[in-house]
Structures are given as structure tokens and as C-alpha cells.
Design a protein around this motif. Structure first.
Motif, PDB file in Angstrom:
ATOM      1  N   CYS A  94      65.725  38.088  24.310  1.00  0.00           N
ATOM      2  CA  CYS A  94      64.287  38.327  24.015  1.00  0.00           C
ATOM      3  C   CYS A  94      64.510  38.823  22.274  1.00  0.00           C
ATOM      4  O   CYS A  94      65.025  39.797  22.295  1.00  0.00           O
ATOM      5  CB  CYS A  94      63.763  39.624  24.672  1.00  0.00           C
ATOM      6  N   VAL A  95      63.712  38.053  21.478  1.00  0.00           N
ATOM      7  CA  VAL A  95      63.614  38.489  20.157  1.00  0.00           C
ATOM      8  C   VAL A  95      62.295  38.535  19.907  1.00  0.00           C
ATOM      9  O   VAL A  95      61.271  37.729  20.339  1.00  0.00           O
ATOM     10  CB  VAL A  95      64.443  37.290  19.441  1.00  0.00           C
ATOM     11  N   TYR A  96      61.886  39.391  19.031  1.00  0.00           N
ATOM     12  CA  TYR A  96      60.182  39.712  18.708  1.00  0.00           C
ATOM     13  C   TYR A  96      60.127  39.724  17.433  1.00  0.00           C
ATOM     14  O   TYR A  96      60.922  40.139  16.669  1.00  0.00           O
ATOM     15  CB  TYR A  96      59.855  41.139  19.635  1.00  0.00           C
ATOM     16  N   GLU A  97      58.809  39.788  16.900  1.00  0.00           N
ATOM     17  CA  GLU A  97      58.379  39.867  15.691  1.00  0.00           C
ATOM     18  C   GLU A  97      57.300  40.579  15.758  1.00  0.00           C
ATOM     19  O   GLU A  97      56.264  40.523  16.452  1.00  0.00           O
ATOM     20  CB  GLU A  97      58.190  38.374  14.869  1.00  0.00           C
ATOM     21  N   THR A  98      57.014  41.732  14.680  1.00  0.00           N
ATOM     22  CA  THR A  98      55.971  42.329  14.704  1.00  0.00           C
ATOM     23  C   THR A  98      55.919  43.130  13.259  1.00  0.00           C
ATOM     24  O   THR A  98      56.985  43.181  12.624  1.00  0.00           O
ATOM     25  CB  THR A  98      56.006  43.441  15.705  1.00  0.00           C
TER      26      THR A  98
ATOM     27  N   PHE B 109      65.777  42.526  22.281  1.00  0.00           N
ATOM     28  CA  PHE B 109      65.381  43.576  23.537  1.00  0.00           C
ATOM     29  C   PHE B 109      66.073  42.781  24.577  1.00  0.00           C
ATOM     30  O   PHE B 109      65.343  42.139  25.663  1.00  0.00           O
ATOM     31  CB  PHE B 109      64.017  44.110  23.670  1.00  0.00           C
ATOM     32  N   ASN B 110      67.549  42.737  24.925  1.00  0.00           N
ATOM     33  CA  ASN B 110      68.061  41.773  25.921  1.00  0.00           C
ATOM     34  C   ASN B 110      68.299  42.529  27.287  1.00  0.00           C
ATOM     35  O   ASN B 110      68.257  43.816  27.287  1.00  0.00           O
ATOM     36  CB  ASN B 110      69.283  41.347  25.323  1.00  0.00           C
ATOM     37  N   PHE B 111      68.398  41.957  28.194  1.00  0.00           N
ATOM     38  CA  PHE B 111      68.193  42.196  29.623  1.00  0.00           C
ATOM     39  C   PHE B 111      69.626  41.652  30.143  1.00  0.00           C
ATOM     40  O   PHE B 111      69.732  40.514  30.330  1.00  0.00           O
ATOM     41  CB  PHE B 111      66.811  41.937  30.206  1.00  0.00           C
ATOM     42  N   THR B 112      70.395  42.646  30.865  1.00  0.00           N
ATOM     43  CA  THR B 112      71.455  42.220  31.426  1.00  0.00           C
ATOM     44  C   THR B 112      71.503  42.475  33.052  1.00  0.00           C
ATOM     45  O   THR B 112      71.103  43.674  33.375  1.00  0.00           O
ATOM     46  CB  THR B 112      72.986  42.733  31.009  1.00  0.00           C
TER      47      THR B 112
END
Lengths: 118, 115
Positions: free
Chosen positions: B23-27, B75-78
Motif C-alpha cells: 500500500c502506497v499513499y499520497e497526502t 503501509f504494507n500488510f503481511t
């Protein structure tokens, strides 16, 4: 547990029909939302409401309206259904509470209504 | 602009394998919140985790762990030792401090866990 109930799981309507999607939550949440889910596009916000009779447009409000006459119920209305409104519709609610310095409460979702407009 | 990108459309693994959902985000907000939701075949999105932008500690909950890195806006999820019940669509979402009613969702990653 919060329960968000959407009245129909599957709905088939004809082009031009007026369509009502109903959503009820049982936890006295102030905020209620309608999202549309399409493959490859994720969830897009149609409308949300933060109080009875209050509403705000989301990202894709065209062709939709909403009604919130009671706190627990939030209705999505398709005034004249079109084939491009065939989609999965998700209702959600959240409380307006300050938690850890933030009002950013997680959303609680219903099971969704899969609407097909023919 | 606020945006969430989940580049992995679909992932297939065999049971007991570990899998990471990106998950990659921009803000432009300095304070923001990140969420992960799971959508099983039943359709109802289930909340998994919320993190705020000031808390970069990784979090572990059973077989689930989350790696938040502001430097890479990720915000990566494993999922460790995946199970068939983990098969679902997973969504990452972002909301800002001042527009807390506005959630920006990624397009979702469909995870297939095969026995």
C-alpha cells in the motif's frame, strides 16, 4: 457488535426506474456513508451524512440523492437508474467520537447490495 | 491530493506461505490515518487496523503484521503462514485529520490462498 443492515443483497431494476437502497445501523452512529465498489476502482464515496437531515456530496454524487430522516437510517436514491449504475453499493457508519485525539473512527460496513440495471 | 495505490491486483499463494500486500499513499496532510480492511466473499468489509501518522511502530496481531514507513509513504500488510480463510480482497485506506469523514480507498488486492 455494530450491525449495518442493507435491505437487499441483490437487486435487478430497469433503466429509468427510481431505485431506493436502504441502510440501517443499530449503534447510534452519527456518520453514515454510501460507497460504490467497482472492479479496479476500489470504493468511491457517493454521499455521506453526519447528522439527521444533513448530507454532503462525495466524489461521485451525479445521478444519486440521499435521505436521512432518522439517525439510524440512510437511504440512497437513484432517481432514474441507468446501466452505468450497475455496481455493488456499500453502506457504512461510524461514530463521531474523539479517540486518541482523533475523530477518524473506522467505518463499519454492511454486506452490500449488488444492483443490476438492465 | 490524497491517493492510495495498491499495485497488486491479485496474488495467489499456497497455504502456509507468507504474503505481503503493498500500500502506497499520497497526502499533503501532516496528520493522517491509515486503515486496512478485509472483504471476504460475503461482501462485508471488516476493519483490521488503524494507524496514525505519528506512530511508525510496526504492529503485530497474531499472523498479521503491518509495516508503516513514512519515508516511503507505505503501509504494507503481511500475513504469515497464510490460510485458506485469508482469501479475500484487502483494501488500504487513508483519511486526514480535518476531513475525517473522507476516506480514500485503494483499488484493493485480491488474495487467493490455495490449499
Amino acid at each position: 457488535d455494530v450491525k449495518v443492515t442493507q435491505s437487499s443483497r441483490y437487486l435487478v431494476k430497469r433503466t429509468g426506474e427510481k431505485v431506493f437502497l436502504e441502510c440501517v445501523q443499530d449503534m447510534d452512529h452519527e456518520n453514515m456513508f454510501w460507497y460504490r465498489q467497482d472492479p479496479g476502482l476500489g470504493l468511491r464515496l457517493i454521499y455521506f451524512s453526519y447528522d439527521v437531515k444533513m448530507k454532503e456530496k462525495g466524489d461521485i454524487p451525479e445521478g444519486y440523492s440521499v435521505s436521512r430522516e432518522k439517525k439510524e437510517r440512510f437511504s440512497l436514491i437513484l432517481e432514474s437508474a441507468s446501466t452505468n449504475q450497475t455496481s455493488m453499493y456499500l453502506c457504512a457508519s461510524s461514530p463521531l467520537i474523539l479517540q486518541g485525539g482523533s475523530y477518524n473512527s473506522p467505518l463499519h460496513f454492511g454486506n452490500g447490495t449488488r444492483l443490476t440495471v438492465t | 491530493a490524497q491517493k492510495v495505490t495498491q499495485a497488486q491486483t491479485e496474488i495467489s499463494v499456497v497455504e502456509k506461505e507468507d504474503v505481503t500486500l503493498d500500500c502506497v499513499y499520497e497526502t499533503r496532510d501532516t496528520t493522517y490515518y491509515l486503515f486496512w480492511y478485509k472483504q471476504p466473499p460475503s461482501g462485508e468489509l471488516v476493519f483490521l487496523i488503524r494507524r496514525n501518522s505519528f506512530d511508525e511502530q510496526n504492529e503485530i496481531s497474531g499472523r498479521y503484521s503491518w509495516n508503516f514507513q513514512k519515508s516511503t509513504s507505505s503501509f504494507n500488510f503481511t500475513i504469515t503462514a497464510s490460510q485458506v480463510v485469508d482469501s479475500a480482497v484487502y483494501f488500504c485506506a487513508l483519511s486526514g485529520l480535518y476531513n475525517f469523514n473522507k476516506f480514500y480507498f485503494g483499488s484493493g488486492t485480491k488474495l487467493n490462498v490455495k490449499p
